[in-house]
Design a protein around this motif. Structure first.
Motif, PDB file in Angstrom:
ATOM      1  N   MET A 212       0.835  -1.192   0.000  1.00  0.00           N
ATOM      2  CA  MET A 212       0.000   0.000   0.000  1.00  0.00           C
ATOM      3  C   MET A 212       0.872   1.243   0.000  1.00  0.00           C
ATOM      4  O   MET A 212       1.868   1.326   0.721  1.00  0.00           O
ATOM      5  CB  MET A 212      -0.955   0.031   1.199  1.00  0.00           C
ATOM      6  N   VAL A 213       0.458   2.219  -0.822  1.00  0.00           N
ATOM      7  CA  VAL A 213       1.146   3.504  -0.938  1.00  0.00           C
ATOM      8  C   VAL A 213       0.111   4.598  -0.712  1.00  0.00           C
ATOM      9  O   VAL A 213      -0.934   4.615  -1.357  1.00  0.00           O
ATOM     10  CB  VAL A 213       1.789   3.669  -2.332  1.00  0.00           C
ATOM     11  N   ILE A 214       0.413   5.530   0.206  1.00  0.00           N
ATOM     12  CA  ILE A 214      -0.525   6.589   0.571  1.00  0.00           C
ATOM     13  C   ILE A 214       0.179   7.934   0.510  1.00  0.00           C
ATOM     14  O   ILE A 214       1.328   8.069   0.942  1.00  0.00           O
ATOM     15  CB  ILE A 214      -1.080   6.372   1.999  1.00  0.00           C
ATOM     16  N   GLY A 215      -0.502   8.935  -0.006  1.00  0.00           N
ATOM     17  CA  GLY A 215       0.010  10.294   0.013  1.00  0.00           C
ATOM     18  C   GLY A 215      -0.609  11.087   1.147  1.00  0.00           C
ATOM     19  O   GLY A 215      -1.728  10.815   1.577  1.00  0.00           O
ATOM     20  N   TYR A 216       0.136  12.074   1.657  1.00  0.00           N
ATOM     21  CA  TYR A 216      -0.401  12.930   2.714  1.00  0.00           C
ATOM     22  C   TYR A 216       0.280  14.289   2.648  1.00  0.00           C
ATOM     23  O   TYR A 216       1.339  14.457   2.024  1.00  0.00           O
ATOM     24  CB  TYR A 216      -0.188  12.303   4.095  1.00  0.00           C
ATOM     25  N   TYR A 217      -0.335  15.268   3.283  1.00  0.00           N
ATOM     26  CA  TYR A 217       0.284  16.584   3.427  1.00  0.00           C
ATOM     27  C   TYR A 217       0.323  17.011   4.886  1.00  0.00           C
ATOM     28  O   TYR A 217       1.357  17.388   5.409  1.00  0.00           O
ATOM     29  CB  TYR A 217      -0.459  17.641   2.600  1.00  0.00           C
ATOM     30  N   HIS A 218      -0.839  16.938   5.551  1.00  0.00           N
ATOM     31  CA  HIS A 218      -0.903  17.341   6.949  1.00  0.00           C
ATOM     32  C   HIS A 218      -0.341  16.225   7.826  1.00  0.00           C
ATOM     33  O   HIS A 218      -0.844  15.096   7.805  1.00  0.00           O
ATOM     34  CB  HIS A 218      -2.347  17.647   7.354  1.00  0.00           C
ATOM     35  N   PRO A 219       0.702  16.487   8.604  1.00  0.00           N
ATOM     36  CA  PRO A 219       1.293  15.439   9.438  1.00  0.00           C
ATOM     37  C   PRO A 219       0.367  15.037  10.580  1.00  0.00           C
ATOM     38  O   PRO A 219      -0.502  15.806  10.997  1.00  0.00           O
ATOM     39  CB  PRO A 219       2.567  16.102   9.974  1.00  0.00           C
ATOM     40  N   GLY A 220       0.557  13.813  11.057  1.00  0.00           N
ATOM     41  CA  GLY A 220      -0.228  13.317  12.185  1.00  0.00           C
ATOM     42  C   GLY A 220      -0.891  11.990  11.898  1.00  0.00           C
ATOM     43  O   GLY A 220      -1.077  11.174  12.804  1.00  0.00           O
ATOM     44  N   TYR A 221      -1.253  11.756  10.627  1.00  0.00           N
ATOM     45  CA  TYR A 221      -1.927  10.508  10.273  1.00  0.00           C
ATOM     46  C   TYR A 221      -0.975   9.452   9.736  1.00  0.00           C
ATOM     47  O   TYR A 221      -1.328   8.278   9.658  1.00  0.00           O
ATOM     48  CB  TYR A 221      -3.017  10.766   9.226  1.00  0.00           C
ATOM     49  N   GLU A 222       0.247   9.858   9.352  1.00  0.00           N
ATOM     50  CA  GLU A 222       1.124   8.901   8.687  1.00  0.00           C
ATOM     51  C   GLU A 222       1.505   7.736   9.593  1.00  0.00           C
ATOM     52  O   GLU A 222       1.562   6.578   9.145  1.00  0.00           O
ATOM     53  CB  GLU A 222       2.373   9.599   8.145  1.00  0.00           C
ATOM     54  N   THR A 223       1.729   7.991  10.878  1.00  0.00           N
ATOM     55  CA  THR A 223       2.114   6.906  11.792  1.00  0.00           C
ATOM     56  C   THR A 223       0.983   5.917  12.030  1.00  0.00           C
ATOM     57  O   THR A 223       1.182   4.704  11.896  1.00  0.00           O
ATOM     58  CB  THR A 223       2.624   7.485  13.126  1.00  0.00           C
ATOM     59  N   PRO A 224      -0.241   6.371  12.370  1.00  0.00           N
ATOM     60  CA  PRO A 224      -1.320   5.400  12.539  1.00  0.00           C
ATOM     61  C   PRO A 224      -1.679   4.668  11.252  1.00  0.00           C
ATOM     62  O   PRO A 224      -2.036   3.482  11.288  1.00  0.00           O
ATOM     63  CB  PRO A 224      -2.495   6.235  13.059  1.00  0.00           C
ATOM     64  N   LEU A 225      -1.578   5.332  10.113  1.00  0.00           N
ATOM     65  CA  LEU A 225      -1.894   4.645   8.861  1.00  0.00           C
ATOM     66  C   LEU A 225      -0.864   3.554   8.558  1.00  0.00           C
ATOM     67  O   LEU A 225      -1.226   2.460   8.104  1.00  0.00           O
ATOM     68  CB  LEU A 225      -1.977   5.647   7.711  1.00  0.00           C
ATOM     69  N   LEU A 226       0.414   3.819   8.816  1.00  0.00           N
ATOM     70  CA  LEU A 226       1.424   2.776   8.629  1.00  0.00           C
ATOM     71  C   LEU A 226       1.200   1.616   9.595  1.00  0.00           C
ATOM     72  O   LEU A 226       1.375   0.445   9.229  1.00  0.00           O
ATOM     73  CB  LEU A 226       2.827   3.352   8.814  1.00  0.00           C
TER      74      LEU A 226
END
Length: 372
Positions: A212-226
């Motif tokens: 899975m590959v996800i894009g983001y801009y606003h930090p904070g969600y990248e850790t729980p999504l991983l």
């Protein structure tokens, strides 16, 4: 009226949201089950937009817990709906549903290149998402003449077809309730939790390895999504702070990331090796791979027609910034996922897949076979 008893809800779905809202307004967090139940009620139940908005705004103000992130994701499309398909590996790409208004969005064309490399992909999104209402993959596919109303079964068939090797599925088809509340985003004036979680939607699983590959801009969600990607058994997960919140790399790295600031092109993720999680994080600097741009270029015209034309020209071997975007993004994605051990080799094999015409053939096959 008995105001001392409070508002109890006019129907079961409204009662679910009212009960959850009482906890949210006190600054509390919901359990996974409570969040998923509330999310389903908001997406599919009969109640006022004001009540839905109050719950969603309250959740954003409280900052969602990990259980709440999981609950919102599964309220849209739960893990019990994920289908196994007959391919050895499959990569889900999760991009912001609100589209692009500044930079060319290459996801669709990257999927065609990866298909030519034997790496199947699935894309998902919507035709238009307010209030940004940028250019989406669905709009580009429509211009190219492909169907955009594929069912999950039809999408699976195209992914499994060796002449195609990828598919796009509209949220309208796999989660109509979520699609129908798009206008609510305009009225609440805040990004709802689904703006982050919908990018992590899993629709299929491969027989051997899923990515899975996800894009983001606003930090904070990248850790729980991983963490969520890890817990659901994916072989590797990658989140990228890319252009306009996508997973796509700019052609020039600005100031590098620091402990306090993540640059565009900052990438982090994991690979599953022998049952262990091996994490990584780094900036991708295009100049290290021969892409030397003084500034990150933009496409002249922002429209579905312009994106379709530029992508087809690049897949036909037309050199320039669009071609370079396809090469850089395909190669770096596959390298970081562990699908190619050397980034320079990844670039060379990506160029060959385009220059040989194989990537264009896969896209043309998708367009034609989406109608069969």
């Amino acid at each position: 009226m008995q105001p001392e008893l409070g508002h109890t809800g006019a129907n079961p779905d409204e009662a679910v949201v009212v009960n959850a809202l009482e906890k949210i307004l006190r600054g509390g967090h919901l359990s996974y089950d409570e969040t998923r139940l509330m999310g389903k009620a908001i997406l599919n139940g009969e109640m006022s937009g004001a009540l839905k908005g109050a719950a969603l705004i309250g959740q954003r103000m409280n900052l969602e817990s990990y259980d709440e992130v999981r609950g919102y994701l599964d309220a849209t499309f739960g893990p019990e709906g994920v289908r196994e398909i007959s391919v050895d590996s499959l990569t889900h790409f999760g991009q912001p549903f609100d589209g692009a208004t500044r930079y060319f969005r290459p996801t669709l064309f990257i999927a065609a290149v990866r298909a030519a490399l034997g790496e199947p992909s699935v894309l998902h999104g919507v035709d238009e998402m307010p209030p940004k209402s940028g250019i989406t993959e669905e709009q580009v596919l429509s211009v190219l003449g492909a169907r955009t109303d594929l069912s999950l079964d039809e999408a699976a068939r195209l992914i499994e077809d060796p002449e195609v090797g990828f598919a796009y599925v509209s949220q309208r088809e796999y989660a109509p309730g979520a699609y129908d509340v798009r206008e609510l985003r305009v009225h609440i004036k805040k990004r709802p939790p689904w703006a982050a979680t919908e990018k992590a939607q899993q629709l299929f699983t491969a027989s051997d390895a899923s990515y899975m590959v996800i894009g983001y801009y606003h930090p904070g969600y990248e850790t729980p999504l991983l963490q969520l990607i890890w817990e659901r058994g994916f072989r590797a997960g990658l989140v990228v702070k890319g252009e306009e919140g996508t997973s796509h790399y700019a052609l020039r790295l600005g100031n590098p990331s620091t402990e306090d600031r993540q640059a565009i092109n900052y990438s982090q993720g994991f690979r599953r090796v022998g049952g262990r999680r091996e994490d990584f994080s780094l900036d991708i600097d295009p100049s290290e791979f021969g892409f030397n741009y003084e500034k990150n270029p933009r496409i002249e015209t922002i429209s579905p027609e312009a994106f379709a034309s530029a992508g087809m020209e690049a897949l036909s071997g037309g050199e320039g910034q669009i071609y370079d975007r396809l090469v850089l993004n395909t190669a770096m994605t596959d390298y970081l996922l562990g699908l190619c051990s050397d980034p320079h080799e990844a670039i060379e094999r990506t160029k060959e897949a385009i220059d040989s015409g194989r990537a264009l053939a896969h896209l043309k096959a998708y367009i034609a076979k989406s109608h069969l």
